[in-house]
Design a protein around this motif. Structure first.
Motif, short mmCIF file in Angstrom:
data_model
loop_
_atom_site.label_atom_id
_atom_site.label_comp_id
_atom_site.label_asym_id
_atom_site.label_seq_id
_atom_site.Cartn_x
_atom_site.Cartn_y
_atom_site.Cartn_z
N SER A 177 0.84 -1.20 0.00
CA SER A 177 0.00 0.00 0.00
C SER A 177 0.87 1.25 0.00
O SER A 177 0.45 2.31 0.43
CB SER A 177 -0.91 0.01 1.23
N LEU A 178 2.11 1.14 -0.46
CA LEU A 178 3.04 2.25 -0.47
C LEU A 178 3.02 2.95 -1.83
O LEU A 178 2.63 2.40 -2.84
CB LEU A 178 4.46 1.77 -0.16
N GLN A 179 3.51 4.20 -1.83
CA GLN A 179 3.65 4.96 -3.06
C GLN A 179 5.03 4.73 -3.64
O GLN A 179 6.02 4.65 -2.91
CB GLN A 179 3.45 6.46 -2.78
N GLY A 180 5.13 4.63 -4.98
CA GLY A 180 6.42 4.49 -5.61
C GLY A 180 6.54 3.18 -6.37
O GLY A 180 5.55 2.56 -6.75
N LEU A 181 7.77 2.77 -6.61
CA LEU A 181 8.05 1.58 -7.39
C LEU A 181 9.01 0.68 -6.63
O LEU A 181 9.99 1.16 -6.05
CB LEU A 181 8.67 1.97 -8.75
N ARG A 227 17.05 -30.75 -4.27
CA ARG A 227 15.79 -31.35 -4.70
C ARG A 227 14.84 -30.33 -5.32
O ARG A 227 13.75 -30.69 -5.74
CB ARG A 227 15.11 -32.04 -3.53
N GLY A 228 15.21 -29.07 -5.36
CA GLY A 228 14.32 -28.09 -5.95
C GLY A 228 14.96 -26.72 -6.03
O GLY A 228 15.85 -26.38 -5.24
N SER A 229 14.52 -25.92 -7.01
CA SER A 229 14.99 -24.56 -7.19
C SER A 229 13.79 -23.67 -7.50
O SER A 229 12.76 -24.14 -8.00
CB SER A 229 16.02 -24.46 -8.31
N SER A 230 13.94 -22.37 -7.22
CA SER A 230 12.83 -21.47 -7.46
C SER A 230 13.34 -20.07 -7.78
O SER A 230 14.47 -19.70 -7.41
CB SER A 230 11.91 -21.40 -6.22
N LEU A 231 12.51 -19.30 -8.47
CA LEU A 231 12.81 -17.91 -8.78
C LEU A 231 11.49 -17.15 -8.78
O LEU A 231 10.52 -17.57 -9.41
CB LEU A 231 13.49 -17.78 -10.14
N SER A 232 11.48 -16.03 -8.08
CA SER A 232 10.27 -15.23 -7.96
C SER A 232 10.61 -13.76 -8.19
O SER A 232 11.56 -13.24 -7.60
CB SER A 232 9.62 -15.41 -6.58
N LEU A 233 9.86 -13.09 -9.06
CA LEU A 233 9.99 -11.67 -9.32
C LEU A 233 8.63 -11.02 -9.10
O LEU A 233 7.64 -11.43 -9.71
CB LEU A 233 10.46 -11.41 -10.74
N ASN A 234 8.58 -10.00 -8.24
CA ASN A 234 7.32 -9.33 -7.95
C ASN A 234 7.54 -7.82 -7.91
O ASN A 234 8.40 -7.34 -7.16
CB ASN A 234 6.75 -9.79 -6.61
N GLY A 235 6.77 -7.11 -8.73
CA GLY A 235 6.91 -5.66 -8.79
C GLY A 235 5.63 -4.96 -8.39
O GLY A 235 4.52 -5.47 -8.60
N ASN A 236 5.77 -3.78 -7.80
CA ASN A 236 4.63 -2.96 -7.40
C ASN A 236 4.88 -1.52 -7.82
O ASN A 236 5.98 -1.00 -7.64
CB ASN A 236 4.43 -3.01 -5.87
N TYR A 237 3.87 -0.90 -8.35
CA TYR A 237 3.96 0.52 -8.68
C TYR A 237 2.67 1.20 -8.28
O TYR A 237 1.58 0.72 -8.57
CB TYR A 237 4.19 0.73 -10.18
N ARG A 238 2.81 2.30 -7.56
CA ARG A 238 1.63 3.06 -7.14
C ARG A 238 1.90 4.53 -7.25
O ARG A 238 2.93 5.04 -6.78
CB ARG A 238 1.22 2.70 -5.72
N LYS A 239 0.98 5.23 -7.88
CA LYS A 239 1.07 6.67 -8.04
C LYS A 239 -0.32 7.26 -7.90
O LYS A 239 -1.22 6.97 -8.68
CB LYS A 239 1.65 7.02 -9.42
N GLY A 240 -0.50 8.05 -6.86
CA GLY A 240 -1.80 8.67 -6.65
C GLY A 240 -2.88 7.67 -6.37
O GLY A 240 -2.79 6.87 -5.44
#
Length: 851
Positions: A259-263, A274-287
Motif C-alpha cells: 500500500s506504499l507509493q512508488g516503485l 531437490r528443488g529450485s525457485s525464482l520469484s519476481l514481484n513488482g509494485n507501482y503506485r502513483k496517486g
C-alpha cells in the motif's frame, strides 16, 4: 484500511497505558467517538460543556489522515479521559469536557505520534486546534517489518492467524512448507492438507477461490511461493457470511500486498539438491492507481520413491496373494503469474481487478514388479513401466467494486471467472521378467472445470455495538471430463477394449445463496455473532455410457453461532455451525484409473453432498510471556463421502477403490498450542492435536453382500518450533513435526515425521538477505506404513520417501517507496465449495505412481 476494525486496536494501544482492559469498550460503528465506561478512571473525571476540535493532515501530501486515533489524557494524573477517531476528512471533536489541563495524543499507522501538551480549557470553551500535521514514519515501518518480533500466532474472534512472513526456513519453498507449521493443520508428505483430521476443507487465496484448488489442494499449494505469503488464517467456525462449504473449516492464505507509493521490485530465489525457485514481484503506485506484476517458477527434481505391497483377497472361493515392489522418480515444474490493478474512484469508492495464471507440469515414472499367488501357487513375475503426466493450466480473473459510506457501513459487488484445464494421462509398457515387451496400455483423461461467480454484500452498524450483514451469491459451474482407456500390442496402434473404456462426464452445478448475520457486543465484553445461510444447488449430470444420471436438486439451511467472553484475561469462545461438502471432480470422475492395475480408482458421478455439524469450546490466555490456547471440538458428519475398497471380480488380485455416500464420521478431540516469548527476539512454540474418531460405512462381506463396517481409534500429532533474531542481521529458525497413524474406514494410514532448520543473514541496508535451509537432514528416508483390511482383503503398503534436502536462498529489493495511508480495497469473491482431489484421500497402496 478504512475500517473501524483497524481503529479500535490503534486506539486501545495508546489508551491502555493507563486504562484497564476491562474498561475498554470496542465500538462497532455508528458514532466515531469512544467513551470510557462507567467505573473507570476516565469516567471519574467530572463532565462539563467544553469542546476540543481539529483536523489531522498528512504533512507530506497535505491530505486528510482518515480515521486517525485521538486520545485525551489528564495532564496531571496521566489518566485517559476521552478518545475518538477522525472522520474521512480528518476532522475530530471531543465534547462534554470539564475545565482543566490536558494532553492530546494523535496517532495512525505509518505516521509518527503527535503529542500536544498543556491544553488548558475553561467551562463552555470551544478550543479549535486547527490543522495538526502528522509526518511519515518510514523508520518505524522498517523496525516493525524487519527487526521487531511480532506475535507468530494471533487469535481473533473467529480465527487463528499464523504470521508466515516470519518463517525464514520457507524461503525458496512453497505454500506446503508454510502450512506444515500452522497450528491445527496437518500436511502429509504428498502435500494433502487436513484441519483437525479432516481433509474436507475450503481453501481461499486472498479471500478468493480458484478452480486450481478445486482440482487438488496439494497441487495448488505447490504453485504458491512461500516468500509471498504474509499470513495464513484458520477459520474453524465460519459465520453465515462465508460459503457453507468445507466441513472441516476454512483456510485463507493472505499474500503480501503493498500500500506504499512508488516503485519496487522484489527478487527471491533458491537453489537446492531437490528443488529450485525464482520469484519476481513488482509494485507501482502513483496517486489513486496501483499496479502489481509478479511471476514465480519452481522446479522439483531428484525425487525418489520406493514402495512395497503385500495384498491378499478372496473372491468366489479363490484366494489371491499379490506381492509388488516399485522404484520411481518424479519431477515437476510449477508457475504462477499475476497482474493486478486497483483504482480509487473516489475517497469512499474503489475498483480492483486482477488476472492470475497458474501452470503445473508433473511427471512421474515407476517400474513395478508384480507376482501373483493363486491358492498358494506362484504365478509368473510381470514387469510394468508406467509414465504419468499430470498437467494443468488455471486462469482466474476478477473485478470487484467497494463503496464505503462510513466506518463499517459498506456495499460491494464481486465477480470472478475461473477456468482449469486438467490432463491426467498415463502410458504403461508391459514386460516379461526377461524384459520383453508384450503389450501397452494408455489412459487419456482431459478435464475442464470452469465457473463464473457473482456476489454482493452489504453491512451496516446499528448503534454503537451492533452490526448486521446480508448478501447474495450465484455460482455457475460446468465440469467436463473425457476419458479413454486404450490397449495395444508390442507394435501397432491403440484401440479401446470395450465400450466401457470410452466415456464422457458432463456435470452442471449452479448454486444460489443468501445470508444474514448479526453481531452484538455488550459493555461487559460479551460478543455474540449469529447468522443463517440458505443455499440451493441445481444439478444436471450425464455420462456417455448412462445418459442422464438423475441427480436431483437440493437445498440446505446453514445456521452458525459464535460467542466469546473475556474473564480476568481468559478468553472463552463457544461456537456451533453446520457445513456442507459437495463432491469434487476426482470423486465424480468415472474414469477407470489403472496406472497400477492392482490398485484401481474410479469415481462416482451420482454422489450427494455430505453435511457436518461442528461444536467448539476454546480457551486462551496470556500468562506472562506465554500465550496458551486450548480448543475442544466435536464433529458429526452424515452422508459422508467415503472411500470404499473391494476386490475386483474380473482382474485377479486387484483392489478397486470407489466413493460412496455411505459413511458416518464422528470426531471428538482437542488442539493445544503454546507460544513462549523467551525474549523480544526469541520465540518457542509447542502444539498438539489429538482426537478420537469413529467411522461407519458399507463394504462387502465374504459372501459379496453389503455389510456395515465400523472402525475407531485415536489420531495424534504434534510439533515444536523456535525462532531467534541476533545481532548484525542474523536469524535462525527450527521446526519439527510428528504425525501418528490415522484411522480409516478400512484400516489405518501410516504416520511420518518432518523437520527443518534455517539460518538467514540480512544485508546492512536490509534490502536483501542470504540464507540456508535444510530439511530431514538427519534421516535417509521416511516410511509410511499403511494397513488396510476388510472381510474380503488385506493390504500392507510401505511407501519410502527420500526427501533429505538443503537449499540456499537469496532475496533482494529494488526501488524506493514512501508511506501512504492504507486504503480499503474492494472485497473479492469467496467460493471453493467442492472436495479437492486430495480431500478424503489416503494412499491406496500398491506402488502407485505419485500423481
Amino acid at each position: 484500511m478504512k475500517t473501524s476494525a483497524l481503529l479500535i486496536p490503534l486506539f486501545l494501544l495508546f489508551a491502555s497505558a493507563s486504562l484497564p482492559v476491562q474498561a475498554q469498550f470496542p465500538i462497532m460503528g455508528g458514532s466515531s467517538q469512544t467513551k470510557a465506561l462507567p467505573g473507570t478512571a476516565g469516567d471519574q473525571s467530572p463532565k462539563g460543556n467544553a469542546k476540543i476540535t481539529g483536523i489531522v493532515l498528512d504533512s507530506a501530501q497535505t491530505k486528510a489522515v482518515e480515521f486517525a486515533s485521538i486520545a485525551l489524557y489528564n495532564q496531571t494524573t496521566g489518566n485517559a479521559v476521552d478518545g475518538t477517531v477522525a472522520d474521512e476528512k480528518g476532522k475530530f471533536a471531543l465534547t462534554k469536557l470539564a475545565a482543566g489541563q490536558y494532553r492530546l495524543l494523535i496517532s495512525f499507522v505509518g505516521f509518527r505520534n503527535k503529542t500536544i501538551d498543556n491544553l488548558t480549557i475553561t467551562n463552555g470553551q470551544s478550543l479549535d486546534l486547527g490543522v495538526i500535521k502528522l509526518s511519515s514514519s518510514v523508520k518505524t515501518l522498517e523496525e516493525v517489518t524487519v527487526v521487531g518480533q511480532a506475535a507468530l500466532i494471533e487469535e481473533k474472534v473467529d480465527r487463528l492467524v499464523y504470521n508466515a512472513d516470519k518463517d525464514m526456513t520457507a524461503k525458496g519453498g512453497d505454500a506446503t512448507d508454510v502450512l506444515r507449521k500452522v497450528p491445527l493443520l496437518t500436511v502429509d508428505l504428498d502435500g494433502n492438507v487436513s484441519l483437525r483430521g479432516s481433509q474436507n476443507i475450503r481453501v481461499l487465496i486472498n479471500n478468493k477461490p480458484s478452480t486450481i484448488v478445486a482440482s487438488s489442494v496439494a497441487d495448488a499449494m505447490k504453485q504458491i511461493p512461500a516468500d509471498q505469503i504474509k499470513t495464513v488464517e484458520v477459520i474453524t467456525s465460519p459465520s453465515a457470511k462465508y460459503d457453507a462449504e468445507g466441513s472441516g473449516g476454512i483456510i485463507n492464505i493472505i499474500t503480501k500486498k503493498n500500500s506504499l507509493q512508488g516503485l519496487n521490485l522484489n527478487v527471491d530465489s533458491g537453489v537446492g539438491n531437490r528443488g529450485s525457485s525464482l520469484s519476481l514481484n513488482g509494485n507501482y503506485r502513483k496517486g489513486k492507481a496501483g499496479f502489481t506484476l509478479g511471476g514465480f517458477g519452481r522446479a522439483n527434481y531428484n525425487t525418489i520413491t520406493r514402495t512395497r505391497l503385500d495384498q491378499s483377497s478372496e473372491v468366489n472361493g479363490v484366494s489371491t496373494l499379490t506381492r509388488q515392489t516399485g522404484d520411481g522418480t518424479s519431477s515437476g515444474l510449477f508457475g504462477q503469474y499475476n497482474l493486478g490493478f486497483d483504482y480509487d474512484l473516489a475517497k469512499n469508492q474503489s475498483l480492483t481487478a486482477g488476472v492470475r495464471y497458474g501452470v503445473r507440469n508433473m511427471l512421474s515414472q515407476q517400474d513395478l514388479i508384480t507376482q501373483l499367488f493363486t491358492n498358494g501357487s506362484a504365478g509368473a513375475v510381470s514387469n510394468r513401466n508406467v509414465d504419468v503426466k499430470n498437467l494443468s493450466g488455471t486462469l482466474d480473473a476478477n473485478v470487484d467494486y467497494l463503496h464505503t459510506f462510513k466506518p463499517q457501513q459498506e456495499w460491494s459487488i464481486s465477480t470472478l471467472y475461473s477456468r482449469n484445464d486438467l490432463t491426467n494421462n498415463f502410458d504403461a509398457d508391459l514386460l516379461t521378467n526377461a524384459g520383453e515387451l508384450t503389450g501397452r496400455q494408455r489412459n487419456l483423461n482431459k478435464s475442464l472445470n470452469q465457473e463464473f461467480t457473482l456476489q454482493t454484500d452489504y453491512q451496516t452498524p446499528i448503534r454503537k455495538n451492533q452490526l448486521i450483514e446480508f448478501g447474495g451469491k450465484a455460482i455457475f459451474r460446468e465440469v467436463t471430463s473425457n476419458y479413454r482407456y486404450l490397449v495395444a500390442g508390442p507394435t501397432g496402434g491403440f484401440t479401446t477394449e470395450n465400450n466401457n473404456t470410452l466415456g464422457e462426464l458432463l456435470y452442471h452445478q449452479n448454486i444460489a445463496a443468501a445470508y444474514t448475520s448479526y453481531t452484538y457486543t455488550t459493555k461487559k465484553r460479551y460478543t455474540l455473532k449469529g447468522g443463517l445461510r440458505y443455499e440451493h444447488t441445481f444439478l444436471d449430470a450425464s455420462t456417455r455410457e448412462s445418459g442422464t444420471l438423475g441427480v436431483g436438486d437440493y437445498g440446505v439451511l446453514v445456521p452458525s453461532i459464535n460467542a466469546s467472553k473475556t474473564i480476568k484475561g481468559t478468553t472463552i469462545k463457544l461456537a456451533y455451525n453446520r457445513r456442507i461438502q459437495r463432491p469434487g471432480l476426482q470423486q465424480l470422475n468415472p474414469n477407470y484409473n489403472a496406472a497400477n492395475p492392482q490398485n484401481i480408482t474410479i469415481g462416482n458421478p451420482t454422489l450427494r453432498p455430505e453435511l457436518t455439524n461442528n461444536f467448539e469450546l476454546g480457551l486462551s490466555k496470556t500468562i506472562q510471556k506465554t500465550f496458551v490456547n486450548a480448543t475442544f471440538f466435536g464433529r458429526v458428519t452424515n452422508n459422508a463421502i467415503t472411500q470404499v475398497r473391494q476386490p475386483s471380480d474380473t482382474l485377479a488380485g486387484a483392489i478397486i477403490t470407489s466413493f460412496e455416500n455411505v459413511g458416518r464420521q464422528h470426531a471428538y478431540g482437542t488442539n493445544v498450542f503454546a507460544n513462549v516469548a523467551v525474549t523480544s527476539k526469541i520465540n518457542i512454540g509447542l502444539f498438539l492435536n489429538a482426537f478420537y474418531t469413529s467411522l461407519t460405512g458399507q463394504a462387502m462381506d465374504l459372501e459379496g453382500l453389503s455389510a456395515t463396517v465400523t472402525n475407531a481409534g485415536f489420531n495424534v500429532s504434534g510439533g515444536t518450533f523456535a525462532s531467534a533474531q541476533f545481532k548484525n542481521g542474523w536469524g535462525a529458525q527450527a521446526f519439527g513435526f510428528l504425525q501418528g497413524s490415522q484411522v480409516q474406514l478400512q484400516g489405518r494410514q501410516g504416520g511420518f515425521g518432518f523437520f527443518t532448520l534455517g539460518v538467514k543473514k540480512d544485508f546492512k541496508n536490509k534490502k536483501g538477505s542470504v540464507g540456508i535451509a535444510a530439511e530431514n537432514f538427519l534421516t535417509k528416508r521416511f516410511t509410511i506404513h499403511t494397513v488396510l483390511n476388510s472381510a474380503q482383503f488385506n493390504q500392507v503398503n510401505d511407501i519410502y520417501l527420500y526427501n533429505r534436502g538443503v537449499r540456499l536462498t537469496f532475496t533482494y529489493k529494488i526501488g524506493k517507496m514512501t508511506m501512504d495511508a492504507p486504503k480499503k480495497r474492494a472485497r473479492s469473491v469467496n467460493n471453493d465449495d467442492v472436495k479437492s482431489e486430495s480431500s478424503g484421500q489416503t494412499p491406496t497402496g500398491g506402488a502407485q505412481p505419485r500423481q
